[in-house]
Design a protein around this motif. Structure first.
Motif, PDB file in Angstrom:
ATOM      1  N   THR A 101     -11.455 -36.519  -4.211  1.00  0.00           N
ATOM      2  CA  THR A 101     -10.177 -36.530  -3.484  1.00  0.00           C
ATOM      3  C   THR A 101      -9.040 -36.299  -4.473  1.00  0.00           C
ATOM      4  N   ARG A 124     -14.023 -44.993   0.777  1.00  0.00           N
ATOM      5  CA  ARG A 124     -14.294 -43.705   1.424  1.00  0.00           C
ATOM      6  C   ARG A 124     -13.963 -43.724   2.914  1.00  0.00           C
ATOM      7  N   GLN A 125     -12.913 -44.405   3.242  1.00  0.00           N
ATOM      8  CA  GLN A 125     -12.623 -44.632   4.662  1.00  0.00           C
ATOM      9  C   GLN A 125     -12.395 -43.358   5.468  1.00  0.00           C
ATOM     10  N   VAL A 126     -11.551 -42.479   4.938  1.00  0.00           N
ATOM     11  CA  VAL A 126     -11.229 -41.280   5.724  1.00  0.00           C
ATOM     12  C   VAL A 126     -12.486 -40.421   5.903  1.00  0.00           C
ATOM     13  N   ARG A 127     -13.242 -40.261   4.833  1.00  0.00           N
ATOM     14  CA  ARG A 127     -14.484 -39.471   4.945  1.00  0.00           C
ATOM     15  C   ARG A 127     -15.431 -40.089   5.966  1.00  0.00           C
ATOM     16  N   LEU A 162      -8.796 -43.346  -5.491  1.00  0.00           N
ATOM     17  CA  LEU A 162      -9.113 -42.153  -4.716  1.00  0.00           C
ATOM     18  C   LEU A 162     -10.489 -41.714  -5.191  1.00  0.00           C
ATOM     19  N   ASP A 163     -11.300 -41.191  -4.276  1.00  0.00           N
ATOM     20  CA  ASP A 163     -12.642 -40.726  -4.663  1.00  0.00           C
ATOM     21  C   ASP A 163     -12.560 -39.645  -5.732  1.00  0.00           C
ATOM     22  N   LEU A 172     -10.153 -33.252   0.705  1.00  0.00           N
ATOM     23  CA  LEU A 172      -9.268 -34.366   1.077  1.00  0.00           C
ATOM     24  C   LEU A 172      -8.176 -34.564   0.029  1.00  0.00           C
ATOM     25  N   TYR A 186      -3.149 -38.670   4.617  1.00  0.00           N
ATOM     26  CA  TYR A 186      -4.099 -37.743   4.013  1.00  0.00           C
ATOM     27  C   TYR A 186      -4.125 -36.450   4.805  1.00  0.00           C
TER      28      TYR A 186
HETATM   29  N1  URA Z   1     -10.489 -42.125   2.069  1.00  0.00           N
HETATM   30  C1  URA Z   1     -11.518 -41.461   1.519  1.00  0.00           C
HETATM   31  O1  URA Z   1     -12.506 -41.192   2.181  1.00  0.00           O
HETATM   32  N2  URA Z   1     -11.430 -41.098   0.222  1.00  0.00           N
HETATM   33  C2  URA Z   1     -10.364 -41.349  -0.536  1.00  0.00           C
HETATM   34  O2  URA Z   1     -10.350 -40.991  -1.712  1.00  0.00           O
HETATM   35  C3  URA Z   1      -9.311 -42.056   0.047  1.00  0.00           C
HETATM   36  C4  URA Z   1      -9.399 -42.430   1.354  1.00  0.00           C
END
Ligand code: URA
Length: 242
Positions: free
Chosen positions: A105, A188-191, A101-102, A204, A132
């Motif tokens: 995050t 950093r997929q979700v970001r 996890l970042d 997040l 998330y």
């Molecule tokens: N996606 C993100 O951008 N950050 C995370 O820590 C995990 C998934």
């Protein structure tokens, strides 16, 4: 199959770097033969000796941590920042995070000393689903949610289908809380997905990892997984069920 230096390190005999030095110095034997090649692959049935002493496999252990923000998903940090293993000082085995996890995050992170298990869960082919909760800038439209769900174009390719829903929206503060479930694990997929649709993430948190959730844990708390949970996770990843 695991790399020899990793197996030695995980048995608590030496750090990874020290293990490499020992191998290069001809002090490691596999099944009675000196091995000086770094990266030699071994299995649990191989006999490994370090300086004449047979190493015993460490007990495999599995933990769930509620990672706080401001912590690195690693076991050590050059800059002396807090790392996730600082939160499990009671674990004597050499555990490390499953994926990451970042720094910014928070949320559910697994840690183990079982390399095969970690590889299985983070293998792109088998990645389990993760949910998330993101606080993002702006008001997220239905169309934007659909874009997240269908897949957005990132520099490393289009994201796989996801699920996304608005939990709440605040017009005056111009922010939206979105729950998103993905089964890939890119950096950093979700970001990056939210950046791509013009709604940068402000906060997040990972709430779920497959069927696991944070339950009543407070930030920084951890617990051991039950044998049943470990078995279920392995079965889930092996079946390729997302
Ligand atoms: N996606 C993100 O951008 N950050 C995370 O820590 C995990 C998934």
């Amino acid at each position: 199959m695991e790399r020899l230096q990793k197996v030695i390190a995980h048995c608590g005999v030496a750090s990874r770097r020290k293990a490499e030095e020992l191998i290069l110095a001809g002090k490691v034997k596999v099944n009675g033969k000196i091995v000086v090649e770094l990266g030699t692959k071994v299995t649990s049935s191989d006999t490994i000796e370090v300086e004449g002493v047979k190493i015993e496999g460490e007990n495999k252990v599995y933990f769930l941590l509620y990672k706080p923000t401001g912590v690195i998903s690693a076991v050590s940090d050059d800059k002396k920042r807090k790392v996730v293993t600082d939160f499990l000082p009671y674990v004597k085995e050499r555990i490390y995070p499953v994926g990451r996890l970042d720094y910014d995050t928070s949320g559910l992170l697994l840690l183990t000393n079982d390399g095969e298990f970690a590889n299985l869960l983070t293998h792109p082919k088998y990645e389990v689903h993760k949910t998330y909760v993101a606080r993002v800038k702006g008001l997220v439209s239905r169309e934007s949610l659909r874009m997240l769900e269908r897949g957005v174009k990132l520099e490393d390719g289009i994201t796989a289908p996801a699920r996304a829903k608005v939990v709440s929206a605040d017009k005056t503060k111009n922010k939206t809380i979105v729950e998103i479930t993905i089964h890939e694990g890119r950096n950093r997929q979700v970001r990056r997905m939210f950046d791509a649709i013009g709604h940068p993430v402000q906060k997040l948190k990972r709430e779920n990892y497959a069927f696991l959730h944070l339950g009543g844990l407070g930030t920084g708390d951890s617990r051991e997984l039950t044998p049943h949970e470990v078995k279920q996770l392995r079965a889930l990843a092996e079946s390729g069920t997302k």
